[in-house]
Structure formats: C-alpha cells, structure tokens
Design a protein around this motif. Structure first.
Motif, short mmCIF file in Angstrom:
data_model
loop_
_atom_site.label_atom_id
_atom_site.label_comp_id
_atom_site.label_asym_id
_atom_site.label_seq_id
_atom_site.Cartn_x
_atom_site.Cartn_y
_atom_site.Cartn_z
N ILE A 194 12.69 28.34 27.19
CA ILE A 194 12.46 28.92 28.52
C ILE A 194 12.51 27.86 29.61
O ILE A 194 13.09 28.07 30.67
N TRP A 195 11.90 26.69 29.35
CA TRP A 195 11.84 25.64 30.36
C TRP A 195 12.77 24.50 29.99
O TRP A 195 12.81 24.07 28.84
N TYR A 204 13.49 27.49 34.95
CA TYR A 204 12.92 28.58 34.15
C TYR A 204 14.03 29.56 33.84
O TYR A 204 14.60 30.18 34.75
N SER A 205 14.37 29.72 32.57
CA SER A 205 15.47 30.61 32.21
C SER A 205 15.32 31.07 30.77
O SER A 205 15.74 30.37 29.84
N TYR A 335 3.85 22.69 27.71
CA TYR A 335 3.81 23.17 29.10
C TYR A 335 2.64 22.54 29.85
O TYR A 335 2.81 22.00 30.96
N GLU A 520 5.37 24.09 38.99
CA GLU A 520 4.23 24.33 38.09
C GLU A 520 3.68 22.99 37.63
O GLU A 520 3.91 22.55 36.50
#
Length: 615
Positions: A194-195, A204-205, A335, A520
């Motif tokens: 995702i990151w 972010y995908s 994360y 973030e």
C-alpha cells in the motif's frame, strides 16, 4: 463478445470463460491434475475480465490440490527408501511458505513445482539452508568473516578450492522434500504493497497481487551420506545445521512470517526477544477475496440475471477471507516506525533505517534485521453475514501470539537497542489503533442501520496483564506513560544510529500542510491526544465527535478528515484507538482545518483530555 443482462433485465447472459478456449470445448482438468494443467489453458492476458478470471483459475487449482494425496504418498515413500532408516524427519510450517521465485502468466508469482506440477522444496534449497547455517555458526563461534567461514565448511559441503582432494565434493545427499499427504496446503495468497516511497514523498496506492504459497504444510525431509563416506558424525552435524536453518525460515519473505519450519519437540527459537498474545475484534485481517463459488463467480439477482456495476461490468461474487497474517503486524509496525521517525530524522535517514530494520527489494534486496511471526493464529468468530440475518451477530474476532525475533542479518552489537526499540514501538502500535481492515477506527456496532456492514473498525487488545501492559485509570496518567514509551523508542533509535541524541522537543515539519494535503508523520504538524467523554450512537466519544454534523460538508463526511473512496482513494488523517476508559487520537496535519477544528472540538467537549504529542 458475450452480453450480460442487468438487474431486472433480460436473459441471454453468459459469464466470461476463465479458459483460453471458450464454449463447449472448455477444458475440464481431471481432479488429480496439478496446477501446470490449469496454466496450460489460461485465457489470453488482454481479456476484459482478466483479473477476476485469474483469481478464479487460482481458486480452482487450490480446490483441486486436495486430490494430490496419491502422488505425494508415492513421493514421500520414495524419500524414506532413498534416505534409509532414521534419516528422514517431518517439519511443520506454522503459517505459510513460499520456496521458489518463478514468474508465471499474468505476473503470477509461483512457488517451486516439480516436473509434474507437485509443490516441493528442491534438494538444492535444503543444501543451501544447511550450508548457510554452517557458515553463520562458524562465523559466530570463531569470529570469522563470511568469506573465511565459507572455506571452513568444505569438509561437509565440498569446495572446488579445498586443499584436500576429499573435501572437493559434498559428503551428504539431500532429497527433494514434498508435503505429507492430507496437508498439501497449496493456497491462494495475496500481497498488497500500500505504501511506497516516490522520491521523497510517500505514495498511498493499494495494489493487490495474487500468487500461490503453501499454507501450514508438513514436509518430509530426507538426507543420507554420499557414496564413499561412512562417517555418521558428518551426517549428524549437517542434519543439525539443516534443522537449525529450517527453524530460522526458508524461501522468500522470511522476515514477514513466511517459511518458518518447526521440528517436533523444538522449543522457543533462540533469536526471539519479544512475544505478546492478542485479540482483534471488528473488521478483521483479510488475506484477500474469495469467490463464494469458483464455478459461478459473478453475482446474480433474484431473477437469475447477472448484476453489473456502474461501468456495466459484472460484479464478482466474493467474500473477504479472514486470516491472521503476520505480514499485517509487520506492515503496521513499519507504518508507525516511519511516522515517528519522520518527525525526528531526515528523509534519507528514515528510508535507510526502514529498509535496514524491515527489509526491502528496492534499490537492492535487503533482508532486514527483525522477523515477525504469529503463533496459534486463528479466526475465533466469523464476521456476520452482510444480510439481514447478520444484523445482531457478534463482531468478527481473531487471536494469536505475535513474536519478534532477530534475523540472521542483525548485528549482535545492536540486539539490545533493537529489543528496546521494538518493545516500545509494539506497545505504541497496540494503543494507537487497530490492525487490518478498519484499523483507523475502533470497533463499533452499526446494527441500528438499515443495511450492512453491521460492524466497523477494529480494536486490538494485548492478552497480557503484566506491568508492561497495565494501563492507568486517567488520561493524564496515560499521557505520562505513553511519553515514557515514546522516549524509550527515541533513545533506542539514537543508539542504533551510533549514540546520537534525538531532539524530540523540536520536531521536523514534513511536507506541505493545507486543507487537503498532509503527510502521515508524527512531526510538528501532528497532534496526539488522549481524551474521555460521552458515547453517542454506539460510538466512543472521539469517534462520535469525528462523525458529528458540524464537521460534515454538505451533510457528508469530509474527505480531508474522514478519508474517501470515490474520486480517488484517500486515507483518513485521523486514527482513533478506544482503550475503554479513554481514547487515543492521532491527527496528522492538525495545524490546518478541518483537522485543527476537530482537535479543538475534541478538547472543548471532553470530560478530560491530555496532549501526548507535541511534548
């Protein structure tokens, strides 16, 4: 091109074929056929429904793998006969394993299959595991470099450069290892990176990719002395190295929970330094989506017509497949490591330490210094059905034991600092949010709504009552405890960097912050609060404030506060963890509205609150 009816429309529908050949001549593989047979008939890569039909083929092959037993029984019998009495032993994989790195059609990553399509561990892999373990043990025992230790293993594994002619060939024969019948475990798997770093920005995908791995198989391992060698000490020594190497993990993604093989009677691994039991409630960790029926993978309405989406495409009839996945814990720890490190280190340093601790494939392959495993992971309560009968059912629940261990790449001189850093980071992860789908919101009921889903969010609980996990009663006491843990994290990070001091009272400002943009990162623009207040509509205080009408735009949730899906996926900049007596709220980009207004509302309406970050 086949045509499809719409909801309530006419008939004549025909679902897309997953096979290369359409119509009455579609192949029908024998029930004992291996995955190779499915690959032969896979449809063209430019097919309109290539993604769902790819998953359909994989699911069909997974279902067919339960018929491999006769062939595997023969292969295991062969291994026992070739190895001889007492030279074979079983090893159990606690979760998943993926040996081999072949790229198949449609970029499907395939594990190792033999010539007839049976999944296995090649003998060359087993020899490599034993040899690598031997080198590592000799390095540690005699304080040698890899190159020096490599020369020392020639008496067991052979080397063309060995001084003694007798050491130029290996003295032990390794056999291919096959799963024991009844536990073949060929299973569809999924990776979703995702990151990712895009230069100096985080991207972010969601990007799910399906592939095969083996789930909870038991392999039969066989070894024996090579012809011309009768020294049983050689075989015993190599077997010990092999067993130790298998316990450390083999194949790909070993620091993500894959590939650990357990021996009967083997105790806790020596390199493990932290473990905690957990319960997760609400939306669960999902391994992917599965078709309800692989033979009929698209939804139909009450009249038997296929349903279509807003783009006129058939709607796959899938359900999330809940699974306790160590990769989810590793990703969440990664994360939060990145978020906290961004506030105090340069971007280049963050990227460097993220690769070093967690591993990476870009710009070069790095194993990482830490491994993550889950023991006894299981779904203890299925998520309620998305139909009316699921309205009053309990929320989903998963359990397991998270273990964290040093990888073989971790320098012994850094073990103490790594332990301190991951103890603090794991504690913070448990108290900042959930994990898996819905991680940014605490679990709450929606059974007062007129449609599913009946539960949202996820809440993660540690299953330990010792002093380390004990929580205080008031927000102010929790603020003090959290800041102690965060201070421990920064101190350990400074030690890893060679003893430098982390200045947590003067954090970085990362990226641009305005109404629609933020990073973030726990930086100068971030705010972490602990607060308590009144519940509303089954929602804990902080979530009720986040969803309150005065923070909505045009009667809808603000995408720059709550996140959005339509028009481009955007994750919410707000994390809420419900700890019972109070909630912990992390707000990225909190110096600008609408996040600034949310933080002010939280403070104004709370019964009690305290600020954790900034200090």
């Amino acid at each position: 091109m086949p045509t499809y009816g719409t909801s309530g429309g006419g008939g004549g529908e025909k679902p897309p074929s997953p096979w290369l050949i359409d119509g009455s001549s579609e192949p029908r593989p024998h029930q004992t056929a291996s995955f190779v047979e499915y690959l032969r008939w896979m449809r063209s890569p430019d097919h309109e429904y290539k993604d769902p039909t790819k998953v359909q083929i994989l699911q069909k092959a997974e279902e067919g793998a339960k018929h491999y037993d006769n062939r595997l029984e023969q292969l295991n019998k062969r291994t026992k006969l070739l190895a001889g009495e007492g030279n074979s032993f079983p090893v159990k994989c606690a979760w998943r394993i993926r040996v081999g790195g072949h790229r198949g059609p449609e970029s499907i990553l395939l594990p190792a299959f033999d010539a007839l399509g049976m999944p296995y561990i090649p003998s060359s892999t087993l020899r490599g595991v034993a040899r690598t373990q031997a080198i590592r043990d000799i390095m540690a025992k005699d304080k040698l470099s890899w190159k020096e230790a490599e020369k020392r293993v020639a008496p067991w594994f052979g080397s063309l450069e060995a001084a003694k002619p007798g050491d130029r060939a290996g003295k032990v024969v390794f056999f291919d290892a096959y799963p024991i019948p009844g536990q073949v475990g060929l299973a569809v798997d999924m990776a979703n990176n995702i990151w990712s770093w895009d230069g100096n920005s985080l991207k972010y995908s969601p990007n799910p990719n399906v592939f095969f791995s083996l789930k909870e198989p038991t392999f039969l391992i066989g070894v024996r002395l090579a012809s011309g060698c009768n020294d049983t000490k050689v075989l015993n020594q190599v077997t010990q190295w092999l067993k130790k190497g298998l316990q450390a993990g083999i194949g790909s993604q070993v620091n993500t929970g894959y590939g650990e093989l357990m021996l009967a009677g083997a105790g806790k691994p020596e390199d493990e330094f932290f473990r905690v039991g957990f319960t997760l409630k609400g939306q669960l960790i999902h391994g992917g989506q599965k078709f309800v029926k692989s033979s009929q993978p698209y939804e139909k309405d009450y009249n038997g017509h296929f349903k279509t989406d807003r783009n006129g495409k058939l709607k796959p009839d899938t359900r999330p497949d809940a699974e306790v996945r160590p990769v989810a814990f590793k990703s969440m720890l990664r994360y939060w490591f990145r978020a906290f490190a961004l506030g105090v280190l340069s971007l280049e340093e963050v990227k460097k330490w993220e690769r070093q601790l967690f591993g990476a494939i870009n710009p070069s392959k790095t194993l990482g210094w830490v491994r993550f495993e889950i023991l006894d992971g299981k779904v203890t309560q299925k998520e309620p059905e998305p139909k009316e009968e699921g309205r009053n059912r309990l929320c989903g629940a998963q359990k397991g034991v998270l273990t964290i261990a040093y990888s073989g790449e971790a320098p012994a001189s850094q073990h103490k600092s790594l332990k301190k850093l991951f103890e603090a980071l794991t504690w913070m992860m448990f108290h900042l949010g959930g994990i898996g789908q819905g991680a940014r919101r605490p679990c709450y009921s929606r059974n007062n709504r007129d449609r599913a889903p009946w539960w949202r969010g996820s809440t993660l609980y540690p299953e330990k009552g010792d002093e380390f996990w004990k929580l205080p009663d008031s927000p102010q006491e929790f603020q003090e405890l959290f800041q102690q843990r965060l201070g421990g994290f920064y101190a350990a990070l400074g030690e890893l960097k060679g003893g430098s001091t982390i200045n947590r009272k003067k954090p970085n400002k990362v990226g641009t912050v305005n109404a629609s943009t933020w990073t973030e990162a726990v930086d100068a623009n971030c705010c972490i609060l602990v607060c308590s207040g009144n519940e509303k509509s089954n929602k804990p205080y902080a979530l009720a404030v986040l969803h309150s009408d005065d923070l909505k735009v045009g009667g809808n949730y603000d995408g720059n506060l709550c996140g959005k899906v339509s028009g481009g996926v955007k994750p919410s900049p707000v994390w809420i963890a419900d700890l019972g007596k109070y909630q912990v709220v992390t707000v990225f980009g909190a110096t600008q509205d609408p996040r600034k207004k949310f933080v002010q509302n939280l403070k104004d309406k709370a019964k009690s609150h305290a600020q954790i970050w900034p200090f």
